[in-house]
Write a protein that holds these residues in place. Structure first.
Motif, PDB file in Angstrom:
ATOM      1  N   ALA A  20       0.809  -1.232   0.000  1.00  0.00           N
ATOM      2  CA  ALA A  20       0.000   0.000   0.000  1.00  0.00           C
ATOM      3  C   ALA A  20       0.839   1.277   0.000  1.00  0.00           C
ATOM      4  O   ALA A  20       0.295   2.380  -0.003  1.00  0.00           O
ATOM      5  N   ASP A  51       0.472  -5.086   2.837  1.00  0.00           N
ATOM      6  CA  ASP A  51       1.721  -4.613   3.431  1.00  0.00           C
ATOM      7  C   ASP A  51       1.709  -3.096   3.579  1.00  0.00           C
ATOM      8  O   ASP A  51       1.361  -2.365   2.648  1.00  0.00           O
ATOM      9  N   SER A 155      13.196  -6.964   7.221  1.00  0.00           N
ATOM     10  CA  SER A 155      13.189  -6.179   5.984  1.00  0.00           C
ATOM     11  C   SER A 155      14.601  -5.721   5.655  1.00  0.00           C
ATOM     12  O   SER A 155      15.265  -5.115   6.513  1.00  0.00           O
ATOM     13  N   VAL A 205       8.958  -5.823  -7.534  1.00  0.00           N
ATOM     14  CA  VAL A 205       8.885  -6.868  -8.558  1.00  0.00           C
ATOM     15  C   VAL A 205       8.714  -6.260  -9.956  1.00  0.00           C
ATOM     16  O   VAL A 205       9.055  -6.885 -10.956  1.00  0.00           O
ATOM     17  N   LEU A 206       8.214  -5.040 -10.001  1.00  0.00           N
ATOM     18  CA  LEU A 206       8.119  -4.334 -11.293  1.00  0.00           C
ATOM     19  C   LEU A 206       9.181  -3.239 -11.392  1.00  0.00           C
ATOM     20  O   LEU A 206       9.098  -2.376 -12.273  1.00  0.00           O
ATOM     21  N   LEU A 277       4.887  -8.700  -3.737  1.00  0.00           N
ATOM     22  CA  LEU A 277       4.013  -7.593  -3.300  1.00  0.00           C
ATOM     23  C   LEU A 277       3.716  -6.720  -4.509  1.00  0.00           C
ATOM     24  O   LEU A 277       4.636  -6.282  -5.209  1.00  0.00           O
ATOM     25  N   GLY A 279       2.447  -3.304  -6.031  1.00  0.00           N
ATOM     26  CA  GLY A 279       2.286  -1.907  -5.616  1.00  0.00           C
ATOM     27  C   GLY A 279       1.189  -1.184  -6.368  1.00  0.00           C
ATOM     28  O   GLY A 279       1.345  -0.017  -6.714  1.00  0.00           O
ATOM     29  N   ARG A 285      -4.627  -1.160 -12.357  1.00  0.00           N
ATOM     30  CA  ARG A 285      -3.328  -1.840 -12.208  1.00  0.00           C
ATOM     31  C   ARG A 285      -3.499  -3.159 -11.456  1.00  0.00           C
ATOM     32  O   ARG A 285      -2.870  -4.166 -11.792  1.00  0.00           O
ATOM     33  N   GLU A 288      -4.731  -5.929 -13.596  1.00  0.00           N
ATOM     34  CA  GLU A 288      -3.683  -6.507 -14.447  1.00  0.00           C
ATOM     35  C   GLU A 288      -2.797  -7.446 -13.635  1.00  0.00           C
ATOM     36  O   GLU A 288      -2.413  -8.516 -14.105  1.00  0.00           O
TER      37      GLU A 288
HETATM   38  N1  LIG Z   1      10.601  -3.326   2.783  1.00  0.00           N
HETATM   39  C1  LIG Z   1      10.946  -2.348   1.997  1.00  0.00           C
HETATM   40  O1  LIG Z   1      12.026  -1.779   2.141  1.00  0.00           O
HETATM   41  C2  LIG Z   1      10.022  -1.903   0.902  1.00  0.00           C
HETATM   42  C3  LIG Z   1      10.468  -0.940  -0.010  1.00  0.00           C
HETATM   43  C4  LIG Z   1       9.597  -0.569  -1.028  1.00  0.00           C
HETATM   44  C5  LIG Z   1       8.339  -1.140  -1.122  1.00  0.00           C
HETATM   45  N2  LIG Z   1       7.933  -2.053  -0.208  1.00  0.00           N
HETATM   46  C6  LIG Z   1       6.592  -2.662  -0.290  1.00  0.00           C
HETATM   47  O2  LIG Z   1       6.409  -3.204  -1.586  1.00  0.00           O
HETATM   48  C7  LIG Z   1       5.215  -2.686  -2.157  1.00  0.00           C
HETATM   49  C8  LIG Z   1       5.344  -2.610  -3.645  1.00  0.00           C
HETATM   50  O3  LIG Z   1       5.977  -1.380  -4.015  1.00  0.00           O
HETATM   51  P1  LIG Z   1       7.082  -1.272  -5.072  1.00  0.00           P
HETATM   52  O4  LIG Z   1       7.501   0.105  -5.163  1.00  0.00           O
HETATM   53  O5  LIG Z   1       8.081  -2.255  -4.738  1.00  0.00           O
HETATM   54  O6  LIG Z   1       6.250  -1.740  -6.345  1.00  0.00           O
HETATM   55  P2  LIG Z   1       6.652  -2.043  -7.839  1.00  0.00           P
HETATM   56  O7  LIG Z   1       5.790  -3.158  -8.219  1.00  0.00           O
HETATM   57  O8  LIG Z   1       8.105  -2.168  -8.097  1.00  0.00           O
HETATM   58  O9  LIG Z   1       6.201  -0.690  -8.566  1.00  0.00           O
HETATM   59  C9  LIG Z   1       4.932  -0.190  -8.364  1.00  0.00           C
HETATM   60  C10 LIG Z   1       4.623   0.761  -9.456  1.00  0.00           C
HETATM   61  O10 LIG Z   1       4.554   0.047 -10.703  1.00  0.00           O
HETATM   62  C11 LIG Z   1       3.579   0.634 -11.527  1.00  0.00           C
HETATM   63  N3  LIG Z   1       2.749  -0.374 -12.193  1.00  0.00           N
HETATM   64  C12 LIG Z   1       2.542  -0.469 -13.509  1.00  0.00           C
HETATM   65  N4  LIG Z   1       1.734  -1.511 -13.785  1.00  0.00           N
HETATM   66  C13 LIG Z   1       1.420  -2.074 -12.623  1.00  0.00           C
HETATM   67  C14 LIG Z   1       0.595  -3.175 -12.284  1.00  0.00           C
HETATM   68  N5  LIG Z   1      -0.063  -3.897 -13.182  1.00  0.00           N
HETATM   69  N6  LIG Z   1       0.467  -3.484 -10.986  1.00  0.00           N
HETATM   70  C15 LIG Z   1       1.122  -2.773 -10.058  1.00  0.00           C
HETATM   71  N7  LIG Z   1       1.902  -1.702 -10.323  1.00  0.00           N
HETATM   72  C16 LIG Z   1       2.057  -1.363 -11.617  1.00  0.00           C
HETATM   73  C17 LIG Z   1       2.720   1.488 -10.625  1.00  0.00           C
HETATM   74  O11 LIG Z   1       2.923   2.808 -11.043  1.00  0.00           O
HETATM   75  P3  LIG Z   1       1.669   3.725 -11.341  1.00  0.00           P
HETATM   76  O12 LIG Z   1       0.871   3.708 -10.081  1.00  0.00           O
HETATM   77  O13 LIG Z   1       2.327   5.010 -11.642  1.00  0.00           O
HETATM   78  O14 LIG Z   1       0.972   3.112 -12.493  1.00  0.00           O
HETATM   79  C18 LIG Z   1       3.240   1.334  -9.249  1.00  0.00           C
HETATM   80  O15 LIG Z   1       3.287   2.555  -8.583  1.00  0.00           O
HETATM   81  C19 LIG Z   1       5.027  -1.345  -1.466  1.00  0.00           C
HETATM   82  O16 LIG Z   1       3.704  -0.900  -1.544  1.00  0.00           O
HETATM   83  C20 LIG Z   1       5.470  -1.658  -0.078  1.00  0.00           C
HETATM   84  O17 LIG Z   1       4.403  -2.267   0.619  1.00  0.00           O
HETATM   85  C21 LIG Z   1       8.767  -2.450   0.785  1.00  0.00           C
END
Ligand SMILES: NC(=O)c1ccc[n+]([C@@H]2O[C@H](COP(=O)([O-])OP(=O)(O)OC[C@H]3O[C@@H](n4cnc5c(N)ncnc54)[C@H](OP(=O)(O)O)[C@@H]3O)[C@@H](O)[C@H]2O)c1
Length: 330
Positions: A20, A51, A155, A205-206, A277, A279, A285, A288
């Motif tokens: 989130a 999360d 983490s 993951v993205l 996870l 995002g 999104r 998808e």
């Molecule tokens: N433990 C840690 O240190 C840590 C650090 C970072 C994140 N996290 C956790 O991991 C989660 C995931 O975040 P992340 O930044 O790692 O995510 P990510 O999957 O790498 O990137 C998320 C971004 O990808 C874009 N996107 C495009 N297509 C998508 C789709 N089909 N589904 C989802 N996203 C899509 C979105 O951008 P748009 O919204 O602009 O389209 C979204 O903001 C966070 O919410 C948090 O809970 C943990």
């Protein structure tokens, strides 16, 4: 939605989790109503692991989740909560606090904001270099014994810290960046998790959307966004990295899925105890991302993916700790 077991001692959670963080900042303008609708849509799709962190938007994220989850049976979802990051008014990151007395204080505030009397997985966001991990995990263990926490996670720590923490109390999962473009966890972390029977909640993951198939080199990035300080998005690197995405798209098309689905499915295929996870900040999104868990990859598919995006092929890696230290968490 399949379930996966995080760690030998459980819990069984949905095979995809909803992250989130982006609903409280880091990825552009916020839309509270859409965020809440996305959380509810995730639960309807049986993505029941959510999360968050107390520092996402300085409490904003937990309050948002409380609103989204209000009225739902508490046992119908799992809350994974990070704590420890210190922020200043305005949201700038100022440090980390893993002291035992701080752990209890952080949790008291989280429980209040989330409107619940326990969290499912509780974890320190980053290692506090001044506090032995044994002390921090020991404090969470007391909260487990008191019924406020169900499982202990970690983490962004190294394999040695995982071992030390696990010796104090069984660890359910390590949260760490893991994707086709970020594979450092494969050297030591993943073998250690497998050996100890610990799960992984994989973030990035993205690769912040780079691997989503929706990114292009000309897209504007607002100052302070995650991507604004991620070298993978910098001029000179982004063109190279997007060429990898183009190669991945060819595999996705043959597989009948999108690039984002293939990237998520690849992470999920790396281990039975790995939970990607997602995002997603919008229902579009999310819609998808969710079917990605049904994309089953054969050995041939995995070989083609490896050929499209070989190990270490991306340009511009960023240490997670470095990234977090630059992020305005408001
Ligand atoms: N433990 C840690 O240190 C840590 C650090 C970072 C994140 N996290 C956790 O991991 C989660 C995931 O975040 P992340 O930044 O790692 O995510 P990510 O999957 O790498 O990137 C998320 C971004 O990808 C874009 N996107 C495009 N297509 C998508 C789709 N089909 N589904 C989802 N996203 C899509 C979105 O951008 P748009 O919204 O602009 O389209 C979204 O903001 C966070 O919410 C948090 O809970 C943990």
């Amino acid at each position: 939605m399949d379930t996966r077991i995080l760690g030998a001692a459980g819990p069984a959670v949905s095979a995809l989790g909803l992250g989130a963080m982006g609903m409280s900042g880091g990825y552009g303008p916020l839309d509270r109503a859409e965020s809440i609708a996305t959380v509810r849509a995730a639960l309807e799709a049986r993505v029941t692991l959510i999360d968050t962190a107390d520092f996402y938007g300085s409490g904003h994220n937990e309050l948002l989740l409380a609103e989204a989850l209000r009225g739902l049976e508490r046992g119908s979802y799992h809350l994974s909560v990070k704590f420890g990051m210190l922020t200043a008014p305005g949201g700038a990151y100022t440090g980390i606090d893993g002291r035992p007395e701080a752990v209890k204080n952080f949790l008291a505030h989280s429980l209040s904001r989330l409107g619940t009397d326990y969290v499912d997985v509780y974890r320190l966001a980053r290692l506090d270099p001044r506090v032995p991990i044994e002390d921090t995990v020991g404090a969470i263990k007391e909260l487990v014994e008191a019924g406020y926490v169900r499982h202990i996670g970690l983490s962004e720590v190294d394999a040695d810290t995982v071992r030390r923490a696990h010796a104090v109390h069984p660890i359910s999962d390590l949260q760490i960046e893991y994707s086709l473009l970020s594979r450092t966890a494969e050297a030591e972390i993943l073998p250690t998790l497998r050996e100890l029977g610990i799960g992984m909640t994989a973030y990035g993951v993205l690769s912040r959307g780079l691997l989503s198939g929706h990114w292009d080199a000309g897209r504007a990035i607002a100052p302070g966004e995650w991507r604004s300080f991620d070298p993978r998005f910098a001029d000179g690197n982004i063109e190279h990295n997007l060429a990898l995405v183009t190669a991945l798209r060819a595999v996705a098309e043959d597989k009948g899925c999108t690039v984002a689905q293939l990237a998520i499915a690849w992470v999920a295929a790396q281990g039975a105890a790995i939970v990607p996870l997602i995002g997603a900040r919008t229902r579009e999104r999310l819609a998808e991302a969710v079917p990605a868990i049904d994309v089953k990859l054969t050995d041939d598919d995995l070989a083609r993916i490896e050929q499209a995006v070989p190990f270490g092929a991306s340009r511009g890696s960023l240490q997670a700790s470095e990234a977090l230290s630059q992020l305005d968490l408001a």
